[in-house]
Design a protein around this motif. Structure first.
Motif, PDB file in Angstrom:
ATOM      1  N   MET A 184      62.348  44.572  29.008  1.00  0.00           N
ATOM      2  CA  MET A 184      62.851  45.521  29.967  1.00  0.00           C
ATOM      3  C   MET A 184      64.377  45.485  29.960  1.00  0.00           C
ATOM      4  O   MET A 184      64.952  44.409  29.960  1.00  0.00           O
ATOM      5  CB  MET A 184      62.312  45.163  31.351  1.00  0.00           C
ATOM      6  N   PHE A 185      64.987  46.621  29.902  1.00  0.00           N
ATOM      7  CA  PHE A 185      66.443  46.707  29.979  1.00  0.00           C
ATOM      8  C   PHE A 185      66.809  48.027  30.626  1.00  0.00           C
ATOM      9  O   PHE A 185      66.021  48.965  30.649  1.00  0.00           O
ATOM     10  CB  PHE A 185      67.092  46.588  28.597  1.00  0.00           C
ATOM     11  N   VAL A 186      68.024  48.067  31.153  1.00  0.00           N
ATOM     12  CA  VAL A 186      68.556  49.292  31.733  1.00  0.00           C
ATOM     13  C   VAL A 186      69.956  49.467  31.171  1.00  0.00           C
ATOM     14  O   VAL A 186      70.765  48.540  31.210  1.00  0.00           O
ATOM     15  CB  VAL A 186      68.621  49.219  33.282  1.00  0.00           C
ATOM     16  N   LYS A 187      70.224  50.660  30.613  1.00  0.00           N
ATOM     17  CA  LYS A 187      71.561  50.955  30.103  1.00  0.00           C
ATOM     18  C   LYS A 187      72.288  51.851  31.095  1.00  0.00           C
ATOM     19  O   LYS A 187      71.665  52.599  31.840  1.00  0.00           O
ATOM     20  CB  LYS A 187      71.471  51.667  28.749  1.00  0.00           C
ATOM     21  N   ASN A 188      73.628  51.777  31.072  1.00  0.00           N
ATOM     22  CA  ASN A 188      74.397  52.690  31.908  1.00  0.00           C
ATOM     23  C   ASN A 188      74.373  54.090  31.277  1.00  0.00           C
ATOM     24  O   ASN A 188      73.914  54.267  30.144  1.00  0.00           O
ATOM     25  CB  ASN A 188      75.816  52.175  32.137  1.00  0.00           C
ATOM     26  N   LYS A 189      74.826  55.087  32.009  1.00  0.00           N
ATOM     27  CA  LYS A 189      74.773  56.479  31.534  1.00  0.00           C
ATOM     28  C   LYS A 189      75.493  56.673  30.209  1.00  0.00           C
ATOM     29  O   LYS A 189      75.058  57.451  29.366  1.00  0.00           O
ATOM     30  CB  LYS A 189      75.380  57.417  32.580  1.00  0.00           C
ATOM     31  N   GLU A 190      76.601  55.969  30.040  1.00  0.00           N
ATOM     32  CA  GLU A 190      77.407  56.119  28.835  1.00  0.00           C
ATOM     33  C   GLU A 190      76.814  55.382  27.636  1.00  0.00           C
ATOM     34  O   GLU A 190      77.262  55.571  26.506  1.00  0.00           O
ATOM     35  CB  GLU A 190      78.837  55.605  29.082  1.00  0.00           C
ATOM     36  N   GLY A 191      75.849  54.507  27.874  1.00  0.00           N
ATOM     37  CA  GLY A 191      75.253  53.729  26.789  1.00  0.00           C
ATOM     38  C   GLY A 191      76.158  52.628  26.281  1.00  0.00           C
ATOM     39  O   GLY A 191      75.984  52.146  25.160  1.00  0.00           O
ATOM     40  N   THR A 192      77.128  52.222  27.103  1.00  0.00           N
ATOM     41  CA  THR A 192      78.097  51.210  26.666  1.00  0.00           C
ATOM     42  C   THR A 192      77.815  49.827  27.234  1.00  0.00           C
ATOM     43  O   THR A 192      78.473  48.860  26.863  1.00  0.00           O
ATOM     44  CB  THR A 192      79.521  51.613  27.102  1.00  0.00           C
ATOM     45  N   ARG A 193      76.829  49.748  28.128  1.00  0.00           N
ATOM     46  CA  ARG A 193      76.518  48.485  28.786  1.00  0.00           C
ATOM     47  C   ARG A 193      75.039  48.473  29.135  1.00  0.00           C
ATOM     48  O   ARG A 193      74.466  49.510  29.459  1.00  0.00           O
ATOM     49  CB  ARG A 193      77.365  48.365  30.062  1.00  0.00           C
ATOM     50  N   ALA A 194      74.439  47.290  29.064  1.00  0.00           N
ATOM     51  CA  ALA A 194      73.022  47.155  29.422  1.00  0.00           C
ATOM     52  C   ALA A 194      72.827  45.869  30.205  1.00  0.00           C
ATOM     53  O   ALA A 194      73.593  44.918  30.066  1.00  0.00           O
ATOM     54  CB  ALA A 194      72.148  47.149  28.176  1.00  0.00           C
ATOM     55  N   ILE A 195      71.790  45.859  31.035  1.00  0.00           N
ATOM     56  CA  ILE A 195      71.414  44.684  31.809  1.00  0.00           C
ATOM     57  C   ILE A 195      69.933  44.424  31.550  1.00  0.00           C
ATOM     58  O   ILE A 195      69.159  45.371  31.390  1.00  0.00           O
ATOM     59  CB  ILE A 195      71.693  44.893  33.311  1.00  0.00           C
ATOM     60  N   MET A 196      69.581  43.146  31.463  1.00  0.00           N
ATOM     61  CA  MET A 196      68.184  42.787  31.211  1.00  0.00           C
ATOM     62  C   MET A 196      67.941  41.342  31.600  1.00  0.00           C
ATOM     63  O   MET A 196      68.891  40.565  31.711  1.00  0.00           O
ATOM     64  CB  MET A 196      67.832  43.003  29.750  1.00  0.00           C
ATOM     65  N   PRO A 197      66.678  40.963  31.784  1.00  0.00           N
ATOM     66  CA  PRO A 197      66.377  39.562  32.050  1.00  0.00           C
ATOM     67  C   PRO A 197      66.779  38.704  30.843  1.00  0.00           C
ATOM     68  O   PRO A 197      66.689  39.153  29.694  1.00  0.00           O
ATOM     69  CB  PRO A 197      64.858  39.544  32.244  1.00  0.00           C
ATOM     70  N   ILE A 198      67.202  37.490  31.102  1.00  0.00           N
ATOM     71  CA  ILE A 198      67.646  36.595  30.027  1.00  0.00           C
ATOM     72  C   ILE A 198      66.544  36.393  28.986  1.00  0.00           C
ATOM     73  O   ILE A 198      66.838  36.293  27.795  1.00  0.00           O
ATOM     74  CB  ILE A 198      68.164  35.243  30.582  1.00  0.00           C
ATOM     75  N   ASN A 199      65.285  36.353  29.394  1.00  0.00           N
ATOM     76  CA  ASN A 199      64.201  36.168  28.421  1.00  0.00           C
ATOM     77  C   ASN A 199      64.121  37.338  27.443  1.00  0.00           C
ATOM     78  O   ASN A 199      63.907  37.139  26.247  1.00  0.00           O
ATOM     79  CB  ASN A 199      62.854  35.986  29.122  1.00  0.00           C
ATOM     80  N   ASP A 200      64.298  38.557  27.928  1.00  0.00           N
ATOM     81  CA  ASP A 200      64.287  39.720  27.043  1.00  0.00           C
ATOM     82  C   ASP A 200      65.497  39.700  26.116  1.00  0.00           C
ATOM     83  O   ASP A 200      65.391  40.010  24.936  1.00  0.00           O
ATOM     84  CB  ASP A 200      64.276  41.019  27.860  1.00  0.00           C
ATOM     85  N   PHE A 201      66.650  39.336  26.673  1.00  0.00           N
ATOM     86  CA  PHE A 201      67.868  39.252  25.877  1.00  0.00           C
ATOM     87  C   PHE A 201      67.702  38.225  24.757  1.00  0.00           C
ATOM     88  O   PHE A 201      68.064  38.474  23.608  1.00  0.00           O
ATOM     89  CB  PHE A 201      69.051  38.880  26.778  1.00  0.00           C
ATOM     90  N   ALA A 202      67.147  37.067  25.091  1.00  0.00           N
ATOM     91  CA  ALA A 202      66.971  35.997  24.106  1.00  0.00           C
ATOM     92  C   ALA A 202      66.108  36.446  22.934  1.00  0.00           C
ATOM     93  O   ALA A 202      66.329  36.028  21.796  1.00  0.00           O
ATOM     94  CB  ALA A 202      66.369  34.767  24.778  1.00  0.00           C
ATOM     95  N   ASN A 203      65.149  37.319  23.199  1.00  0.00           N
ATOM     96  CA  ASN A 203      64.259  37.788  22.130  1.00  0.00           C
ATOM     97  C   ASN A 203      64.931  38.742  21.151  1.00  0.00           C
ATOM     98  O   ASN A 203      64.391  38.970  20.067  1.00  0.00           O
ATOM     99  CB  ASN A 203      63.020  38.463  22.729  1.00  0.00           C
TER     100      ASN A 203
END
Length: 101
Positions: free
Chosen positions: A1-20
């Protein structure tokens, strides 16, 4: 699961998803002596990992060289409930490109 900002320049996600997807995470649950490694096996082999315990890089949101730990304000901005250490924010282009695949 991740969420990007409107511009597509930044994203936020749980650390477990990021690690993968980051490419530097590895799980060294036990060392050669069958002793559990630091950080419960959440390990990092990035050359700029600055949290090293017993010779193992440790994967944490607060020390990730590819992003930073999300604070309450950033979680709210992306519509997520803040939980300390849970979410990581990144602007790393390689990570953002992987999210589009």
């Amino acid at each position: 699961m991740f969420v990007k900002n409107k511009e597509g320049t930044r994203a936020i996600m749980p650390i477990n998803d990021f690690a993968n997807i980051c490419g530097y995470f590895y799980n060294a649950a036990f060392n050669n002596f069958n002793i559990p490694t630091p950080n419960n096996g959440y390990n990092c082999k990035h050359p700029n990992c600055d949290v090293i315990e017993d010779g193992y890089g440790c994967c944490y949101t607060f020390s990730c060289p590819l992003g930073w730990e999300a604070d309450d304000e950033e979680c709210n901005e992306f519509g997520l409930d803040y939980e300390e250490g849970e979410f990581i924010v990144t602007e790393d282009r390689d990570i953002l490109d992987k999210l589009l695949e």
